[in-house]
Write a protein that holds these residues in place. Structure first.
Motif, PDB file in Angstrom:
ATOM      1  N   ILE A   1       0.864  -1.178   0.000  1.00  0.00           N
ATOM      2  CA  ILE A   1       0.000   0.000   0.000  1.00  0.00           C
ATOM      3  C   ILE A   1       0.900   1.227   0.000  1.00  0.00           C
ATOM      4  N   GLY A   2       0.782   2.027  -1.031  1.00  0.00           N
ATOM      5  CA  GLY A   2       1.576   3.240  -1.135  1.00  0.00           C
ATOM      6  C   GLY A   2       0.741   4.446  -0.743  1.00  0.00           C
ATOM      7  N   THR A   3       1.146   5.593  -1.208  1.00  0.00           N
ATOM      8  CA  THR A   3       0.396   6.823  -0.980  1.00  0.00           C
ATOM      9  C   THR A   3      -0.985   6.682  -1.613  1.00  0.00           C
ATOM     10  N   PRO A   4      -2.038   7.011  -0.888  1.00  0.00           N
ATOM     11  CA  PRO A   4      -3.389   6.867  -1.446  1.00  0.00           C
ATOM     12  C   PRO A   4      -3.571   7.655  -2.747  1.00  0.00           C
ATOM     13  N   ILE A   5      -4.362   7.105  -3.635  1.00  0.00           N
ATOM     14  CA  ILE A   5      -4.685   7.742  -4.909  1.00  0.00           C
ATOM     15  C   ILE A   5      -6.177   8.063  -4.870  1.00  0.00           C
ATOM     16  N   ALA A   6      -6.514   9.325  -5.086  1.00  0.00           N
ATOM     17  CA  ALA A   6      -7.918   9.750  -5.050  1.00  0.00           C
ATOM     18  C   ALA A   6      -8.728   8.992  -6.091  1.00  0.00           C
TER      19      ALA A   6
END
Length: 70
Positions: free
Chosen positions: A37-42
């Motif tokens: 899980i990386g930086t959330p993507i909108a």
């Protein structure tokens, strides 16, 4: 018309670029598969799954073992 898109490797370099672009489309519902899980993507609904981890793959239906594995 609402499109449903599944991106394997959604937090990798190419998958992330595709996810960002597709998630910005108003007619797309975007799902991403990723081992990490990386930086959330909108606009992206992420599922963390490692296909090599037996418990993850067994929850998805039938599994196949590699020759020589238990």
């Amino acid at each position: 018309m609402n499109r449903k898109v599944l991106i394997a490797g959604a937090h990798g370099v190419i998958g992330r670029a595709a996810a960002i672009r597709l998630a910005s489309q108003p007619d797309a519902e975007v799902f991403g598969l990723s081992r990490r899980i990386g930086t959330p993507i909108a606009g992206l609904k992420t599922v963390s799954v490692d296909p090599l981890f037996r418990q993850h793959s067994s929850n998805c239906g039938t599994t196949r073992s590699s020759p020589g594995s238990p």
